[in-house]
Design an enzyme around this catalytic site. Sequence first.
Site, PDB file in Angstrom:
ATOM      1  N   HIS A 105     -22.637  -1.254  -5.300  1.00  0.00           N
ATOM      2  CA  HIS A 105     -21.569  -1.618  -4.782  1.00  0.00           C
ATOM      3  C   HIS A 105     -21.458  -0.409  -3.732  1.00  0.00           C
ATOM      4  O   HIS A 105     -20.234   0.043  -3.726  1.00  0.00           O
ATOM      5  CB  HIS A 105     -20.402  -1.184  -5.810  1.00  0.00           C
ATOM      6  CG  HIS A 105     -20.640  -2.155  -7.244  1.00  0.00           C
ATOM      7  ND1 HIS A 105     -20.244  -3.435  -7.356  1.00  0.00           N
ATOM      8  CD2 HIS A 105     -21.151  -1.886  -8.376  1.00  0.00           C
ATOM      9  CE1 HIS A 105     -20.412  -3.830  -8.518  1.00  0.00           C
ATOM     10  NE2 HIS A 105     -21.232  -3.024  -9.163  1.00  0.00           N
ATOM     11  N   LYS A 137     -21.893   9.114  22.699  1.00  0.00           N
ATOM     12  CA  LYS A 137     -22.164   8.023  21.732  1.00  0.00           C
ATOM     13  C   LYS A 137     -23.656   7.711  21.677  1.00  0.00           C
ATOM     14  O   LYS A 137     -24.427   7.972  22.738  1.00  0.00           O
ATOM     15  CB  LYS A 137     -21.455   6.727  21.974  1.00  0.00           C
ATOM     16  CG  LYS A 137     -19.945   6.732  21.484  1.00  0.00           C
ATOM     17  CD  LYS A 137     -19.580   7.153  20.087  1.00  0.00           C
ATOM     18  CE  LYS A 137     -20.007   5.648  19.256  1.00  0.00           C
ATOM     19  NZ  LYS A 137     -19.010   4.700  19.598  1.00  0.00           N
ATOM     20  N   GLU A 150     -27.722  -3.155  14.922  1.00  0.00           N
ATOM     21  CA  GLU A 150     -26.406  -4.037  14.666  1.00  0.00           C
ATOM     22  C   GLU A 150     -27.147  -5.745  15.249  1.00  0.00           C
ATOM     23  O   GLU A 150     -26.675  -6.601  14.511  1.00  0.00           O
ATOM     24  CB  GLU A 150     -25.471  -3.945  15.672  1.00  0.00           C
ATOM     25  CG  GLU A 150     -24.803  -2.332  15.085  1.00  0.00           C
ATOM     26  CD  GLU A 150     -24.259  -1.838  16.306  1.00  0.00           C
ATOM     27  OE1 GLU A 150     -22.922  -2.435  16.509  1.00  0.00           O
ATOM     28  OE2 GLU A 150     -24.556  -0.695  16.840  1.00  0.00           O
ATOM     29  N   SER A 190     -22.800   4.762  25.310  1.00  0.00           N
ATOM     30  CA  SER A 190     -21.494   3.960  25.594  1.00  0.00           C
ATOM     31  C   SER A 190     -21.169   4.084  27.105  1.00  0.00           C
ATOM     32  O   SER A 190     -21.578   5.167  27.828  1.00  0.00           O
ATOM     33  CB  SER A 190     -20.288   4.567  24.782  1.00  0.00           C
ATOM     34  OG  SER A 190     -19.233   4.402  25.465  1.00  0.00           O
TER      35      SER A 190
END
Length: 464
Positions: free
Chosen positions: A161, A288, A295, A282
Site C-alpha cells: 500500500h 529541476k 514518466e 525545466s
Amino acid sequence: MTAEGPKGARGRRFDGALDPVAAELNASIDFDRRLLPHDVAGSIAHADMLAAQGIISAADAQAITAGLRKVQGQLEAGELAWKAELEDVHMNVEGNLIDAIGEAGRRLHTGRSRNDQVATDLRLYARAASARLVALIDGLRRALLGQARAHVETLAPGYTHLQRAQPIRLAHHFLAYEAMLRRDRARLIDAAERAGESPLGSGALAATTLPIDRERTAAALGFHSVTRNSLDAVGDRDFVVELVAAAALVQAHLSRLGEELVLWTSQEFRFARIGEAYCSGSSLMPQKMNPDLAELIRGKTGRVVGAWVSLMTTIKGLPLAYNKDLQETQEPMYDAVETVAACLEVSAGMVASLKIDVDRMRAAVGEGYLVATEVADYLVTKGVPFRQAHDVAGHLVRQASERGVELAELDLATLRETHPAFDEDLAPWLDPLRAIDRRDVTGGPARQQILQEIARAAAELEPR
Ligand code: ARG
C-alpha cells in the site's frame, strides 16, 4: 497502366483510376514498407519453389531472385522511391522488379495472392519482432542483475500500500522486476512459436490449382510448419494480437518500474538518482532535474494497451476470409513493437545509471515499525498463538508511536506489562538484517536466497 500490362493490382477490369482521397485511405505503403525485407524473402522463397516444381524456369527464378535483391537494396538506399499509387509494399516491390527484369518479373505472382503474401510477411515480422524484444528484455534483465549484485547488502524498506512494511535487501526489489521480465520473455517466445506456421500457398482464400510445395517455402522462411486451413490462414491475425498483448504486459511492467523511479528520485523519498543522460531540466526552474524518461515509460503504456484494444476491435466480427479491415492490424502492431523496444532500451540504460542513496534507504528501514512482525514472531516462539501475538505487537506499536519512539526503545517493563512472555532476548529480533535473513525460504529476501537467485539469473543471462 503500361503498354505491356498493369503494374498495379487493379488491371484491365477497371477503366478509371481510384478517387484520389480514396487512394490515400486505401494505400498502406507509408507503414507497410517495414515489411520490405520479409516481402523480398517471401518472394525469393516462392520463386525458388516455383522453379523447383517446374512451374517457372530456373533462369526466370534466378533473374527474379537477383532482381528482388537489387530492388530491395535500391528501395532501402532511397535510390528507388516508394510510390503511393502502387498502394502497398507488395506492389511496389513487384512493380520495380518488373521494371528491372521485365518478362520474368511477371511470373513471380504465379500461384500466390497478396492475401497469403501479406499474411506471410506479417508472421515473419511478428517472429522477428518477438526475437528483438526478447533480446532487449535480456538487456534490461542484465542491468537489473547488475544492480542486484551491487545491492545484496543494501537494506531497503519493502512496501505494501506504499506504506513501509518489512525490511528487505534492495537486490530483492531489483530481482522482482527481473522475474516479471522473465515471464514476459516466455510469453513473447510463445507468441512467436504460434506464428510459426507458414500461410504461403493459401492463395486468396482457396489455395491454388498449381502443384506448389508449401513445405519447401515454409522451411526456407524459417517456419516450423504450414497452416492447415487456407481460409483461416489468410483471415487470421490473432498472432498479432498475441504479440501485442505480450508487449503490453512488458510495457505495464516497465510502467511500474518507471513509477518507482519517479517516486525514488523525488525529494520526498530521495532513495536514488537517475543518470543525467535520462533526466531533463525545466525551462523555468533552474534547479529541476526531472525524471522525464521514467514518466514517459510509465505514460507510453496507454498507447501500447490502446494498440491491443484497437486490434481486438478490428478483428471482431469479421466474416471469413480476408477483409481489407485486416490492413488496420498493421499500424498498431508496429507502434506497439517500436514503442516497447525503445522503452526497454531506455529502461536498461536508466537502471544501469541508477545511484542509490544507501544511507537514506537504511535510515528508512529504521523508522516506521518495520520489525513489528518480528515482535509477533518472537512471541510465537514463546508459545503465544499468532493472532494474540499480532494483537500484542500492534498494541506496542501504538504505545511506541504515542511516545514517539521505535520498538527497540521500549523498556522491558513496558513490554512485560503488555505480555509476560517478553524477555531480554527480544533485542536481536529487532535487528532488520536478522529479520530479513530469517526469511530463508525459496523466493524470500534472505541473503542465501538472494545469492541463489543472482546465480540463477546470471546463468541464464551470462552463459558460460
Ligand atoms: N495491404 C494489404 C493488407 O495489409 C495487403 C493485402 C491486400 N489484399 C487485397 N486483396 N486487397 O492487408
